[in-house]
Motif scaffolding. Structure first.
Motif, mmCIF file in Angstrom:
data_model
loop_
_atom_site.group_PDB
_atom_site.id
_atom_site.type_symbol
_atom_site.label_atom_id
_atom_site.label_comp_id
_atom_site.label_asym_id
_atom_site.label_seq_id
_atom_site.Cartn_x
_atom_site.Cartn_y
_atom_site.Cartn_z
ATOM 1 N N THR A 198 0.819 -1.067 0.066
ATOM 2 C CA THR A 198 0.011 -0.084 -0.058
ATOM 3 C C THR A 198 0.885 1.286 -0.099
ATOM 4 O OG1 THR A 198 -1.728 -1.216 1.158
ATOM 5 C CG2 THR A 198 -1.879 1.235 1.306
ATOM 6 N N GLN A 199 1.998 1.207 0.568
ATOM 7 C CA GLN A 199 2.849 2.405 1.016
ATOM 8 C C GLN A 199 3.644 2.461 -0.408
ATOM 9 O OE1 GLN A 199 2.499 4.862 3.198
ATOM 10 N NE2 GLN A 199 0.931 3.534 3.685
ATOM 11 N N VAL A 200 4.116 1.377 -1.055
ATOM 12 C CA VAL A 200 4.795 1.490 -2.182
ATOM 13 C C VAL A 200 3.750 1.977 -3.386
ATOM 14 C CG1 VAL A 200 5.716 0.080 -4.203
ATOM 15 C CG2 VAL A 200 6.360 -0.598 -1.841
ATOM 16 N N SER A 201 2.630 1.534 -3.311
ATOM 17 C CA SER A 201 1.632 2.221 -4.381
ATOM 18 C C SER A 201 1.569 3.807 -3.994
ATOM 19 C CB SER A 201 0.301 1.793 -4.074
ATOM 20 O OG SER A 201 -0.489 2.239 -4.974
ATOM 21 N N ALA A 202 1.530 4.339 -2.754
ATOM 22 C CA ALA A 202 1.513 5.648 -2.697
ATOM 23 C C ALA A 202 2.625 6.438 -2.999
ATOM 24 C CB ALA A 202 1.070 6.079 -1.022
ATOM 25 N N ALA A 203 3.802 5.732 -2.900
ATOM 26 C CA ALA A 203 5.114 6.441 -3.247
ATOM 27 C C ALA A 203 5.282 6.460 -4.774
ATOM 28 C CB ALA A 203 6.278 5.763 -2.446
ATOM 29 N N THR A 204 4.741 5.325 -5.085
ATOM 30 C CA THR A 204 4.673 5.370 -6.813
ATOM 31 C C THR A 204 3.916 6.382 -7.482
ATOM 32 O OG1 THR A 204 5.074 2.932 -6.630
ATOM 33 C CG2 THR A 204 4.292 3.843 -8.707
ATOM 34 N N LYS A 205 2.730 6.592 -6.749
ATOM 35 C CA LYS A 205 1.751 7.660 -7.404
ATOM 36 C C LYS A 205 2.321 9.083 -7.001
ATOM 37 C CE LYS A 205 -2.716 4.966 -6.585
ATOM 38 N NZ LYS A 205 -2.603 4.431 -7.836
ATOM 39 N N ALA A 206 2.909 9.285 -5.913
ATOM 40 C CA ALA A 206 3.555 10.613 -5.822
ATOM 41 C C ALA A 206 4.746 10.929 -6.701
ATOM 42 C CB ALA A 206 4.255 10.579 -4.462
ATOM 43 N N LEU A 207 5.489 9.798 -7.156
ATOM 44 C CA LEU A 207 6.628 10.043 -8.373
ATOM 45 C C LEU A 207 5.882 10.209 -9.430
ATOM 46 C CD1 LEU A 207 9.187 7.455 -7.201
ATOM 47 C CD2 LEU A 207 9.392 9.594 -7.448
ATOM 48 N N GLN A 208 4.887 9.515 -9.834
ATOM 49 C CA GLN A 208 4.155 9.782 -11.238
ATOM 50 C C GLN A 208 3.398 11.160 -11.297
ATOM 51 O OE1 GLN A 208 1.451 6.423 -10.967
ATOM 52 N NE2 GLN A 208 2.664 4.956 -12.171
ATOM 53 N N SER A 209 3.050 11.706 -10.276
ATOM 54 C CA SER A 209 2.461 12.881 -10.164
ATOM 55 C C SER A 209 3.452 13.909 -10.178
ATOM 56 C CB SER A 209 1.387 13.003 -8.719
ATOM 57 O OG SER A 209 1.275 14.516 -8.546
ATOM 58 N N LEU A 210 4.580 13.732 -9.794
ATOM 59 C CA LEU A 210 5.665 14.742 -9.992
ATOM 60 C C LEU A 210 6.177 14.575 -11.508
ATOM 61 C CD1 LEU A 210 8.113 16.086 -7.919
ATOM 62 C CD2 LEU A 210 9.359 14.255 -9.185
ATOM 63 N N SER A 211 6.381 13.525 -12.060
ATOM 64 C CA SER A 211 6.799 12.959 -13.338
ATOM 65 C C SER A 211 5.817 13.894 -14.253
ATOM 66 C CB SER A 211 6.889 11.783 -13.674
ATOM 67 O OG SER A 211 7.675 11.127 -12.739
ATOM 68 N N LEU A 212 4.533 13.850 -13.895
ATOM 69 C CA LEU A 212 3.504 14.568 -14.786
ATOM 70 C C LEU A 212 3.728 16.347 -14.850
ATOM 71 C CD1 LEU A 212 0.586 12.178 -14.509
ATOM 72 C CD2 LEU A 212 1.999 12.468 -16.414
ATOM 73 N N GLY A 213 3.739 16.724 -13.642
ATOM 74 C CA GLY A 213 4.258 17.918 -13.413
ATOM 75 C C GLY A 213 5.251 18.618 -14.190
ATOM 76 N N LEU A 214 6.420 17.774 -14.214
ATOM 77 C CA LEU A 214 7.593 18.089 -14.732
ATOM 78 C C LEU A 214 7.329 18.048 -16.359
ATOM 79 C CD1 LEU A 214 10.295 16.588 -12.531
ATOM 80 C CD2 LEU A 214 10.036 18.791 -12.921
ATOM 81 N N LEU A 215 6.636 17.079 -16.745
ATOM 82 C CA LEU A 215 6.454 16.948 -18.247
ATOM 83 C C LEU A 215 5.631 17.982 -18.466
ATOM 84 C CD1 LEU A 215 6.778 15.229 -20.834
ATOM 85 C CD2 LEU A 215 4.636 13.893 -20.052
ATOM 86 N N GLU A 216 4.569 18.348 -17.982
ATOM 87 C CA GLU A 216 3.892 19.545 -18.320
ATOM 88 C C GLU A 216 4.629 20.849 -18.660
ATOM 89 O OE1 GLU A 216 -0.148 21.854 -17.102
ATOM 90 O OE2 GLU A 216 0.306 20.095 -16.075
ATOM 91 N N GLN A 217 5.530 20.839 -17.629
ATOM 92 C CA GLN A 217 6.076 22.300 -17.646
ATOM 93 C C GLN A 217 7.225 22.021 -18.651
ATOM 94 O OE1 GLN A 217 7.362 22.938 -13.344
ATOM 95 N NE2 GLN A 217 5.676 24.343 -13.355
ATOM 96 N N HIS A 218 7.701 20.997 -19.095
ATOM 97 C CA HIS A 218 8.895 20.928 -20.200
ATOM 98 C C HIS A 218 7.926 21.065 -21.349
ATOM 99 C CE1 HIS A 218 12.006 19.453 -22.510
ATOM 100 N NE2 HIS A 218 11.292 18.531 -23.022
#
Length: 101
Positions: free
Chosen positions: A48-68
């Motif tokens: 469950t915690q791995v899933s939460a950390a993965t979602k947090a990294l995915q969210s960060l990645s999408l934000g960086l991609l959008e800004q890129h």
């Protein structure tokens, strides 16, 4: 960092502090995961915690991609030429990596 981005302002620069704060939070989540494994916690709780950390990294990645896309790619397209093609190719490859992960 490659030679085409050395010294350039990046799209995420204005939100750098927020990204660093999110990364520190994710870092804490990962340290917590290590503690859970060390403490022989229940598998499902760890997952469950791995899933939460993965979602947090995915969210960060999408934000960086959008800004890129809004900053680096849009600027390159406005300028035109081979740099535009290169930035679109870079963005496409980054999206492909994110989709595979």
């Amino acid at each position: 960092m490659d030679s085409t981005t050395a010294g350039a302002a990046h799209g995420y620069t204005q939100d750098k502090d927020a990204y660093l704060k999110r990364l520190r939070r994710i870092e804490g989540q990962v340290r917590g995961l290590a503690r859970m494994v060390e403490g022989d916690e229940y598998c499902i709780d760890i997952l469950t915690q791995v899933s939460a950390a993965t979602k947090a990294l995915q969210s960060l990645s999408l934000g960086l991609l959008e800004q890129h896309l809004h900053h680096c790619v849009a600027d390159a397209i406005s300028a035109g030429g081979s740099e535009a093609d290169l930035k679109v190719k870079e963005a496409s490859e980054a999206i492909a990596r994110l989709v595979r992960s």
